[in-house]
Design a protein around this motif. Structure first.
Motif, PDB file in Angstrom:
ATOM      1  N   ARG A  75       1.060  -1.016   0.387  1.00 46.54           N
ATOM      2  CA  ARG A  75       0.065   0.180  -0.262  1.00 46.54           C
ATOM      3  C   ARG A  75       0.777   0.664  -0.012  1.00 46.54           C
ATOM      4  NH1 ARG A  75      -5.148   0.977   3.905  1.00 46.54           N
ATOM      5  NH2 ARG A  75      -5.521   3.617   2.703  1.00 46.54           N
ATOM      6  N   GLY A  76       0.322   2.429  -0.601  1.00 44.42           N
ATOM      7  CA  GLY A  76       1.892   2.975  -0.953  1.00 44.42           C
ATOM      8  C   GLY A  76       2.474   3.686  -1.978  1.00 44.42           C
ATOM      9  N   ALA A  96      -0.170   8.204  -4.453  1.00 39.12           N
ATOM     10  CA  ALA A  96      -0.155   9.280  -3.257  1.00 39.12           C
ATOM     11  C   ALA A  96      -0.871  10.542  -3.160  1.00 39.12           C
ATOM     12  CB  ALA A  96       1.492  10.316  -3.052  1.00 39.12           C
ATOM     13  N   ARG A  98      -4.360   9.448  -4.259  1.00 41.72           N
ATOM     14  CA  ARG A  98      -5.546   8.952  -3.278  1.00 41.72           C
ATOM     15  C   ARG A  98      -5.321   7.469  -2.374  1.00 41.72           C
ATOM     16  NH1 ARG A  98      -7.474   6.336  -8.875  1.00 41.72           N
ATOM     17  NH2 ARG A  98      -7.050   8.516 -10.341  1.00 41.72           N
ATOM     18  N   PRO A  99      -5.190   8.644  -0.937  1.00 41.79           N
ATOM     19  CA  PRO A  99      -4.480   7.798   0.108  1.00 41.79           C
ATOM     20  C   PRO A  99      -6.070   6.611   0.316  1.00 41.79           C
ATOM     21  CG  PRO A  99      -5.382   9.839   0.957  1.00 41.79           C
ATOM     22  CD  PRO A  99      -5.010   9.996  -1.007  1.00 41.79           C
ATOM     23  N   GLN A 100      -6.559   6.541   0.163  1.00 44.24           N
ATOM     24  CA  GLN A 100      -7.521   5.852   0.489  1.00 44.24           C
ATOM     25  C   GLN A 100      -7.281   4.564   0.043  1.00 44.24           C
ATOM     26  OE1 GLN A 100      -7.699   8.437  -1.916  1.00 44.24           O
ATOM     27  NE2 GLN A 100      -9.924   7.550  -2.559  1.00 44.24           N
ATOM     28  N   ARG A 102      -5.356   1.045  -1.455  1.00 42.04           N
ATOM     29  CA  ARG A 102      -4.227   0.459  -1.724  1.00 42.04           C
ATOM     30  C   ARG A 102      -3.972  -0.745  -2.724  1.00 42.04           C
ATOM     31  NH1 ARG A 102      -6.091  -5.300  -1.281  1.00 42.04           N
ATOM     32  NH2 ARG A 102      -8.317  -5.714  -0.874  1.00 42.04           N
TER      33      ARG A 102
END
Length: 288
Positions: A75-76, A96, A98-100, A102
Protein backbone atom coordinates in the motif's frame (compact mmCIF):
# COMPACT_ATOMS: atom_id res chain seq x y z
CA UNK A 1 -10.31 -29.98 -19.23
CA UNK A 2 -9.95 -33.24 -17.33
CA UNK A 3 -8.61 -32.71 -13.84
CA UNK A 4 -6.64 -35.69 -12.59
CA UNK A 5 -7.47 -35.00 -8.97
CA UNK A 6 -9.74 -32.92 -6.76
CA UNK A 7 -8.35 -29.81 -5.04
CA UNK A 8 -6.08 -30.84 -2.16
CA UNK A 9 -5.30 -28.64 0.84
CA UNK A 10 -1.52 -28.28 1.20
CA UNK A 11 -1.26 -25.42 3.72
CA UNK A 12 -3.99 -24.84 6.26
CA UNK A 13 -2.83 -21.37 7.22
CA UNK A 14 -6.35 -19.84 7.38
CA UNK A 15 -5.32 -16.53 5.86
CA UNK A 16 -7.84 -13.72 6.03
CA UNK A 17 -7.21 -12.73 2.39
CA UNK A 18 -4.66 -14.97 0.69
CA UNK A 19 -4.02 -13.71 -2.86
CA UNK A 20 -1.62 -13.67 -5.78
CA UNK A 21 -0.01 -17.14 -5.94
CA UNK A 22 2.95 -17.17 -8.30
CA UNK A 23 5.34 -19.94 -9.35
CA UNK A 24 9.01 -18.99 -8.98
CA UNK A 25 10.92 -21.71 -10.78
CA UNK A 26 14.38 -20.64 -9.63
CA UNK A 27 13.64 -21.59 -6.01
CA UNK A 28 10.91 -24.15 -6.78
CA UNK A 29 8.35 -22.39 -4.67
CA UNK A 30 4.93 -20.78 -4.81
CA UNK A 31 4.82 -17.33 -3.26
CA UNK A 32 1.63 -15.54 -2.21
CA UNK A 33 0.39 -12.89 0.19
CA UNK A 34 -2.21 -12.47 2.90
CA UNK A 35 -3.27 -8.90 2.20
CA UNK A 36 -5.21 -8.23 5.39
CA UNK A 37 -2.89 -10.32 7.53
CA UNK A 38 0.10 -8.35 6.19
CA UNK A 39 2.10 -11.48 5.43
CA UNK A 40 4.23 -12.82 2.59
CA UNK A 41 4.28 -16.63 2.32
CA UNK A 42 6.49 -19.15 0.51
CA UNK A 43 5.54 -22.79 -0.10
CA UNK A 44 8.29 -25.16 -1.30
CA UNK A 45 6.78 -27.55 -3.83
CA UNK A 46 9.38 -30.32 -3.36
CA UNK A 47 9.54 -30.53 0.42
CA UNK A 48 6.35 -28.78 1.51
CA UNK A 49 8.39 -26.18 3.42
CA UNK A 50 6.47 -23.19 4.71
CA UNK A 51 8.02 -19.78 5.42
CA UNK A 52 6.40 -16.44 6.21
CA UNK A 53 7.47 -12.81 6.55
CA UNK A 54 5.73 -9.70 7.85
CA UNK A 55 5.06 -7.00 5.24
CA UNK A 56 5.24 -3.23 5.87
CA UNK A 57 1.55 -2.75 5.09
CA UNK A 58 -1.22 -4.45 3.12
CA UNK A 59 0.44 -6.10 0.12
CA UNK A 60 -1.45 -7.18 -3.01
CA UNK A 61 1.23 -9.20 -4.80
CA UNK A 62 4.84 -10.40 -4.76
CA UNK A 63 6.26 -11.09 -8.24
CA UNK A 64 9.74 -12.35 -9.15
CA UNK A 65 12.30 -10.00 -10.68
CA UNK A 66 15.36 -10.69 -12.81
CA UNK A 67 17.73 -9.71 -9.99
CA UNK A 68 16.48 -12.45 -7.64
CA UNK A 69 14.23 -10.20 -5.60
CA UNK A 70 10.44 -9.99 -5.51
CA UNK A 71 8.61 -6.81 -6.48
CA UNK A 72 5.75 -6.26 -4.05
CA UNK A 73 2.68 -4.08 -4.32
CA UNK A 74 2.64 -2.59 -0.83
CA UNK A 75 0.00 0.00 0.00
CA UNK A 76 1.44 3.35 -1.10
CA UNK A 77 4.20 2.04 -3.36
CA UNK A 78 6.12 -0.69 -5.13
CA UNK A 79 8.80 -2.33 -2.97
CA UNK A 80 11.68 -4.68 -3.63
CA UNK A 81 11.81 -7.65 -1.23
CA UNK A 82 15.10 -9.49 -0.68
CA UNK A 83 14.38 -13.12 0.36
CA UNK A 84 17.87 -13.46 1.81
CA UNK A 85 17.44 -10.64 4.32
CA UNK A 86 13.67 -10.27 4.57
CA UNK A 87 14.06 -6.55 3.88
CA UNK A 88 11.59 -4.40 1.93
CA UNK A 89 12.88 -1.33 0.05
CA UNK A 90 10.57 1.14 -1.66
CA UNK A 91 11.12 1.65 -5.39
CA UNK A 92 8.40 4.15 -6.28
CA UNK A 93 5.37 5.75 -4.66
CA UNK A 94 1.93 4.81 -6.00
CA UNK A 95 -1.14 7.04 -5.74
CA UNK A 96 0.03 9.50 -3.14
CA UNK A 97 -2.99 11.51 -4.31
CA UNK A 98 -5.37 8.65 -3.43
CA UNK A 99 -4.48 7.73 0.17
CA UNK A 100 -7.69 5.73 0.60
CA UNK A 101 -6.44 3.21 -1.97
CA UNK A 102 -4.27 0.14 -1.75
CA UNK A 103 -2.55 -1.95 -4.42
CA UNK A 104 -4.28 -5.21 -5.31
CA UNK A 105 -3.45 -7.86 -7.93
CA UNK A 106 -0.53 -7.79 -10.39
CA UNK A 107 1.00 -9.48 -13.45
CA UNK A 108 4.34 -9.53 -15.32
CA UNK A 109 4.19 -9.22 -19.12
CA UNK A 110 6.67 -11.02 -21.41
CA UNK A 111 8.62 -7.77 -21.88
CA UNK A 112 9.25 -7.61 -18.11
CA UNK A 113 6.83 -4.77 -17.47
CA UNK A 114 4.66 -4.92 -14.35
CA UNK A 115 0.91 -4.39 -14.62
CA UNK A 116 -1.24 -3.98 -11.52
CA UNK A 117 -4.46 -2.51 -10.20
CA UNK A 118 -5.42 -0.39 -7.21
CA UNK A 119 -8.68 -0.14 -5.27
CA UNK A 120 -10.39 1.73 -2.46
CA UNK A 121 -9.50 -0.23 0.67
CA UNK A 122 -13.06 0.21 1.96
CA UNK A 123 -14.50 -0.84 -1.44
CA UNK A 124 -16.79 2.20 -1.30
CA UNK A 125 -15.66 4.48 -4.14
CA UNK A 126 -14.57 3.98 -7.75
CA UNK A 127 -11.04 5.27 -7.14
CA UNK A 128 -9.18 2.18 -8.39
CA UNK A 129 -7.06 2.19 -11.55
CA UNK A 130 -4.89 0.02 -13.80
CA UNK A 131 -1.15 0.77 -14.12
CA UNK A 132 1.94 -0.31 -16.01
CA UNK A 133 5.40 0.04 -14.48
CA UNK A 134 8.34 -0.18 -16.88
CA UNK A 135 11.76 1.47 -17.17
CA UNK A 136 11.23 3.22 -13.85
CA UNK A 137 8.06 4.95 -15.04
CA UNK A 138 4.51 4.43 -13.82
CA UNK A 139 1.65 5.02 -16.29
CA UNK A 140 -2.09 4.87 -15.57
CA UNK A 141 -3.94 3.03 -18.37
CA UNK A 142 -7.51 2.77 -17.07
CA UNK A 143 -9.55 4.20 -14.21
CA UNK A 144 -12.86 4.04 -12.37
CA UNK A 145 -12.88 0.71 -10.48
CA UNK A 146 -14.13 -0.10 -6.99
CA UNK A 147 -12.22 -3.39 -6.87
CA UNK A 148 -9.66 -4.40 -9.51
CA UNK A 149 -8.23 -7.87 -10.06
CA UNK A 150 -5.64 -8.98 -12.56
CA UNK A 151 -4.53 -8.31 -15.10
CA UNK A 152 -3.55 -11.34 -17.17
CA UNK A 153 -2.56 -11.70 -20.82
CA UNK A 154 -3.28 -14.04 -23.73
CA UNK A 155 -0.45 -16.33 -24.91
CA UNK A 156 0.22 -14.13 -27.96
CA UNK A 157 0.31 -10.96 -25.82
CA UNK A 158 -2.35 -9.26 -27.92
CA UNK A 159 -5.17 -9.31 -25.35
CA UNK A 160 -5.04 -8.10 -21.76
CA UNK A 161 -7.75 -9.18 -19.31
CA UNK A 162 -8.68 -7.13 -16.25
CA UNK A 163 -11.50 -7.69 -13.77
CA UNK A 164 -14.08 -5.20 -12.55
CA UNK A 165 -14.88 -7.37 -9.56
CA UNK A 166 -17.84 -5.61 -7.94
CA UNK A 167 -19.69 -5.39 -11.26
CA UNK A 168 -18.85 -9.06 -12.02
CA UNK A 169 -17.24 -8.16 -15.34
CA UNK A 170 -14.05 -9.37 -16.99
CA UNK A 171 -12.77 -6.74 -19.40
CA UNK A 172 -10.56 -7.37 -22.40
CA UNK A 173 -8.29 -4.83 -24.08
CA UNK A 174 -6.30 -4.97 -27.28
CA UNK A 175 -2.62 -4.77 -26.27
CA UNK A 176 0.42 -3.77 -28.32
CA UNK A 177 3.78 -2.48 -27.05
CA UNK A 178 2.43 -1.52 -23.62
CA UNK A 179 -0.58 0.37 -25.00
CA UNK A 180 -4.21 -0.65 -24.37
CA UNK A 181 -7.14 0.07 -26.70
CA UNK A 182 -10.67 -1.18 -27.35
CA UNK A 183 -11.86 -1.98 -23.82
CA UNK A 184 -14.83 -4.35 -23.94
CA UNK A 185 -16.68 -6.85 -21.75
CA UNK A 186 -15.09 -10.26 -22.29
CA UNK A 187 -17.31 -12.22 -19.89
CA UNK A 188 -19.47 -11.86 -16.79
CA UNK A 189 -19.89 -14.11 -13.77
CA UNK A 190 -23.34 -15.01 -12.46
CA UNK A 191 -22.19 -16.96 -9.40
CA UNK A 192 -19.52 -15.26 -7.38
CA UNK A 193 -17.30 -12.24 -8.02
CA UNK A 194 -14.39 -12.51 -10.47
CA UNK A 195 -11.19 -12.37 -8.44
CA UNK A 196 -7.68 -13.05 -9.74
CA UNK A 197 -7.27 -14.24 -13.37
CA UNK A 198 -4.65 -16.46 -14.99
CA UNK A 199 -4.30 -17.86 -18.52
CA UNK A 200 -3.13 -21.29 -19.68
CA UNK A 201 -1.12 -22.15 -22.80
CA UNK A 202 -4.33 -22.72 -24.81
CA UNK A 203 -5.54 -19.21 -23.99
CA UNK A 204 -8.22 -20.35 -21.54
CA UNK A 205 -8.82 -17.72 -18.87
CA UNK A 206 -9.08 -19.07 -15.30
CA UNK A 207 -10.76 -16.77 -12.77
CA UNK A 208 -10.98 -17.37 -9.03
CA UNK A 209 -14.51 -16.79 -7.80
CA UNK A 210 -15.03 -14.94 -4.53
CA UNK A 211 -18.17 -16.50 -3.04
CA UNK A 212 -18.45 -18.74 -6.09
CA UNK A 213 -16.80 -21.92 -4.69
CA UNK A 214 -14.35 -22.49 -7.50
CA UNK A 215 -12.37 -21.36 -10.52
CA UNK A 216 -14.38 -20.30 -13.60
CA UNK A 217 -12.93 -21.08 -17.05
CA UNK A 218 -13.53 -19.08 -20.22
CA UNK A 219 -12.48 -19.79 -23.80
CA UNK A 220 -10.62 -17.04 -25.70
CA UNK A 221 -13.99 -16.22 -27.28
CA UNK A 222 -15.48 -15.49 -23.84
CA UNK A 223 -17.59 -18.66 -23.85
CA UNK A 224 -17.97 -20.27 -20.43
CA UNK A 225 -16.17 -23.60 -20.10
CA UNK A 226 -17.53 -24.42 -16.67
CA UNK A 227 -16.21 -24.43 -13.14
CA UNK A 228 -13.48 -26.22 -11.22
CA UNK A 229 -15.29 -26.79 -7.93
CA UNK A 230 -13.70 -26.25 -4.52
CA UNK A 231 -14.81 -27.24 -1.02
CA UNK A 232 -14.61 -23.60 0.13
CA UNK A 233 -16.59 -20.53 -0.96
CA UNK A 234 -13.82 -18.05 -1.74
CA UNK A 235 -11.13 -18.91 -4.27
CA UNK A 236 -9.03 -15.84 -4.99
CA UNK A 237 -6.58 -16.90 -7.73
CA UNK A 238 -4.89 -19.84 -9.46
CA UNK A 239 -1.24 -20.16 -10.52
CA UNK A 240 0.25 -22.81 -12.82
CA UNK A 241 3.37 -24.34 -11.29
CA UNK A 242 5.82 -27.22 -11.45
CA UNK A 243 8.17 -28.47 -14.16
CA UNK A 244 5.30 -29.16 -16.56
CA UNK A 245 3.23 -26.12 -15.47
CA UNK A 246 0.25 -28.42 -14.90
CA UNK A 247 0.01 -28.15 -11.12
CA UNK A 248 -2.40 -25.41 -10.11
CA UNK A 249 -1.99 -23.72 -6.74
CA UNK A 250 -5.00 -21.72 -5.58
CA UNK A 251 -5.32 -19.23 -2.74
CA UNK A 252 -8.50 -18.80 -0.70
CA UNK A 253 -9.79 -16.43 2.01
CA UNK A 254 -12.15 -16.18 4.96
CA UNK A 255 -12.64 -12.41 4.59
CA UNK A 256 -16.32 -11.44 4.74
CA UNK A 257 -17.55 -14.91 5.68
CA UNK A 258 -20.01 -15.43 8.51
CA UNK A 259 -19.11 -17.40 11.60
CA UNK A 260 -21.48 -20.14 10.42
CA UNK A 261 -19.73 -20.44 7.06
CA UNK A 262 -16.30 -20.50 8.69
CA UNK A 263 -17.43 -23.32 10.99
CA UNK A 264 -18.74 -25.27 8.01
CA UNK A 265 -15.63 -24.56 5.94
CA UNK A 266 -12.74 -24.49 8.44
CA UNK A 267 -10.05 -24.57 5.72
CA UNK A 268 -11.06 -21.19 4.28
CA UNK A 269 -7.85 -19.22 3.78
CA UNK A 270 -5.79 -22.28 2.92
CA UNK A 271 -3.54 -22.98 -0.07
CA UNK A 272 -4.88 -25.69 -2.41
CA UNK A 273 -3.29 -27.77 -5.17
CA UNK A 274 -4.69 -29.76 -8.11
CA UNK A 275 -3.58 -31.07 -11.48
CA UNK A 276 -4.69 -29.39 -14.68
CA UNK A 277 -5.29 -30.96 -18.09
CA UNK A 278 -3.53 -28.10 -19.93
CA UNK A 279 -0.26 -26.46 -18.85
CA UNK A 280 -0.03 -22.81 -17.96
CA UNK A 281 2.34 -20.18 -19.28
CA UNK A 282 5.88 -19.63 -17.93
CA UNK A 283 6.12 -16.96 -15.26
CA UNK A 284 7.78 -13.80 -16.55
CA UNK A 285 10.29 -11.81 -14.48
CA UNK A 286 10.04 -8.11 -13.69
CA UNK A 287 12.85 -6.09 -15.26
CA UNK A 288 13.97 -3.49 -12.70
Amino acid sequence: MADTEAPELVWDLRAELAEGPVWVARDRAVWFVDIKGRKLHRYGVDDGSKTSWDTPDQTGFALPAVDGSLICGVRGGLHRFDPATGRFTRLIAVEADRPQNRINDGFVAPDGSLWFGTMDDSEATVSGALYRYADGALVRHDDGYRVTNGPAMSPDGRTLYHNDTVNRRIHAFDHADGVLTNRRVFAETADGFPDGPSVDSAGVVHVGLFNGSGVARFAPSGESLGLIRFPVATVTKAAFAGDDLRTMFCTTAWLGQSEAVRLQQPTLGGLYRLRAGTPGLPQNLVRV
